[in-house]
Design an enzyme around this catalytic site. Structure first.
Site, PDB file in Angstrom:
ATOM      1  N   LYS A  78      87.180 -49.555  -4.618  1.00  0.00           N
ATOM      2  CA  LYS A  78      87.399 -48.346  -3.826  1.00  0.00           C
ATOM      3  C   LYS A  78      88.508 -48.596  -2.803  1.00  0.00           C
ATOM      4  O   LYS A  78      88.572 -49.676  -2.206  1.00  0.00           O
ATOM      5  CB  LYS A  78      86.100 -47.936  -3.128  1.00  0.00           C
ATOM      6  N   SER A 153      81.838 -39.976  -1.657  1.00  0.00           N
ATOM      7  CA  SER A 153      83.266 -40.202  -1.587  1.00  0.00           C
ATOM      8  C   SER A 153      83.781 -41.215  -2.607  1.00  0.00           C
ATOM      9  O   SER A 153      84.982 -41.308  -2.844  1.00  0.00           O
ATOM     10  CB  SER A 153      83.648 -40.674  -0.180  1.00  0.00           C
ATOM     11  N   SER A 177      77.474 -41.835  -0.710  1.00  0.00           N
ATOM     12  CA  SER A 177      78.792 -41.875  -1.366  1.00  0.00           C
ATOM     13  C   SER A 177      78.891 -42.796  -2.563  1.00  0.00           C
ATOM     14  O   SER A 177      79.901 -42.784  -3.269  1.00  0.00           O
ATOM     15  CB  SER A 177      79.876 -42.257  -0.341  1.00  0.00           C
TER      16      SER A 177
END
Length: 484
Positions: A78, A153, A177
């Site tokens: 990420k 996210s 997330s």
């Protein structure tokens, strides 16, 4: 056989036996990214050259016979986790050209196992959102339906695993997330106990809630990744000294006699019936395995979303104050003086959702409103934690839907912040109470979209919820996205 669709432990066997090489496996993923990611848009940065070099180094370790469990395994990271020499943008114009001079602790741990980093994947800007549509660079699509969102996210992490554009990925979870995009994209995602994994090198959103965790094809693979990244870190003051364990230890566990709580509030108003029905079917599967289902209540759930957004936004407003265009970050070319330069840099660098949360956080912390809003949110945090403690006195784990609905269309909720925030109702309490939880697919709706269920555990009992998720996964007929 498409080796990119294998699970990590199957890749491990083939790599160790010499059936495939790390370079062949890595090249397979690179070709796949070139073929499919133009549609999925999961990657912000693809590190092809570095990945092939890492694969060669991993192959030498494999040949020597002293490789770690993730040696040669291609992974995605990420884009809010610092990677030495590789751009870390947080999907924001504010950090568009930021190249960290150091690795996050989790990257040091993964590098020690000789993983192959394929690149950095997209996310909601500064991890603020549940759709990955606030990304400034790659608005990721759902591999099951490219018209729908992948969640957020960590949408890039979940979509890249779902589309077999990596073997596993790291995400971060502040209010769901990791788990929410895992549910939307039909993969497994684990949010560890707060403090179980070091946050050093994770770009901060809300420091008392953030936690790094793995996403993979199944719970067993998540456990293998967690084994690599968990543990105390002196660089992180919130890192736990609790001893780590082998998180695969309860794979194959017997569910007989396990007490599973079913909190009624998670199956009522605001939860789509088809989602609740699929999760309750999974509960019946556990019952057939010999588990005991115990109905319970969590009255504070209706206040959880406002409490979460007050706490997280207050912490975000503090954490993001460092981005002023002077020390680092986007710097405006407009400004006659110091104040104008900072104002213009932040106005240009931050997107609308980030600005909204900074404003909300500053308001909640301002004189005259602190006790009315932030203080009450902190009190509610204690109340939610106490309710979880009460449930865990009678039960071993808790089963809930991961999300109130399946993945929605890209243009459906993104312009409605309140609707977006309400969608976090099933996940935020886990972060508020610092608990571990794992999301795995338990069914599909009439349109073929995945439905996720979440298993919540006691603090530092990741092994049990991994074992429970694995037990269900072995009974479940998984359907891969058709577009890949």
């Amino acid at each position: 056989m498409d080796i990119t669709k294998l699970k990590i432990r199957d890749m491990r066997k083939m790599l160790d036996s010499g059936e495939i090489s790390a370079s062949e496996l890595t090249q397979g993923y690179i070709e796949r990214i070139k073929k499919y990611d133009g549609n999925v848009k999961s990657y912000i940065t693809v590190t092809e050259e570095n990945a092939l070099e890492s694969a060669k180094a991993a192959q030498e370790k494999i040949k020597a016979g002293n490789c770690a469990p993730l040696c040669g395994i291609p992974m995605a990271i990420k884009d809010n986790i610092c990677t030495d020499g590789v751009k870390t943008t947080c999907a924001s114009k504010m950090l568009e050209n930021f190249i960290p001079p150091y690795n996050a602790t989790v990257m040091e741990k993964l590098d020690a196992q000789n993983i192959v980093m394929l690149g950095k994947v997209s996310m909601d800007e500064f991890a603020m959102g549940g759709s990955t549509q606030t990304s400034a660079f790659a608005k990721t699509k759902n591999p099951y339906d490219l018209n729908r969102v992948p969640g957020g996210s960590s949408g890039g992490s979940a979509a890249s695993v779902s589309a077999s554009l990596c073997a596993g990925a790291l995400g971060s979870d502040t209010g769901g997330s990791i788990r929410q995009p895992a549910a939307f994209c039909g993969v497994t995602g684990l949010k560890p106990t707060y403090g179980r994994v070091s946050r050093y090198g994770l770009v901060a959103f809300a420091s008392s809630l953030d936690q790094i965790g793995p996403l993979a094809k199944d719970a067993h693979d998540c456990a293998v990744i967690l084994n690599a990244i968990a543990g105390y870190d002196r660089h992180d003051g919130t890192s736990s000294k609790n001893p780590t364990e082998d998180f695969t230890a309860k794979i194959g566990m017997d569910m007989k006699g396990v007490k599973i709580a079913i909190p009624k509030e998670f199956y009522g108003e605001g939860i789509d019936k088809e989602v609740a029905d699929e999760v309750l079917k999974a509960a019946e599967t556990y019952k057939q395995m010999g588990a005991e289902l115990i109905e319970c209540s969590m009255p504070s759930l209706k206040y959880a979303v406002p409490a979460y957004y007050l706490i997280s936004s207050a912490e975000a407003s503090s954490n993001l104050s460092r981005y002023d265009g002077i020390k680092y970050g986007h710097r405006s070319e407009i400004g006659e003086n110091f104040n104008e330069l900072i104002c213009n840099s932040r106005a240009e660098g931050f997107g609308s959702e980030v600005k909204r949360r900074i404003l909300l956080g500053n308001y909640a912390l301002s004189s005259g409103y602190y006790d009315a809003y932030y203080g009450k949110a902190l009190a509610l945090r204690q109340k939610i934690s106490a309710e979880y403690d009460s449930i865990f006195e009678k039960c071993d784990m808790i089963l809930t839907p991961t999300t109130p609905s399946v993945a929605y269309n890209a243009d459906e909720n993104v312009s409605d912040p309140v609707k977006m925030y309400k969608a976090d109702i099933c996940t935020v309490t886990v972060n508020i109470a610092s608990l571990p939880a794992i999301s795995t697919t338990c069914g599909y709706n009439k349109d073929g979209m995945p439905v996720g269920m979440s298993i919540i555990g006691k603090k530092f009992d990741e092994a049990s919820i991994i074992g429970a998720a694995d037990a269900f996964e072995k009974t479940f007929a998984y359907k891969a996205p058709e577009m890949v």
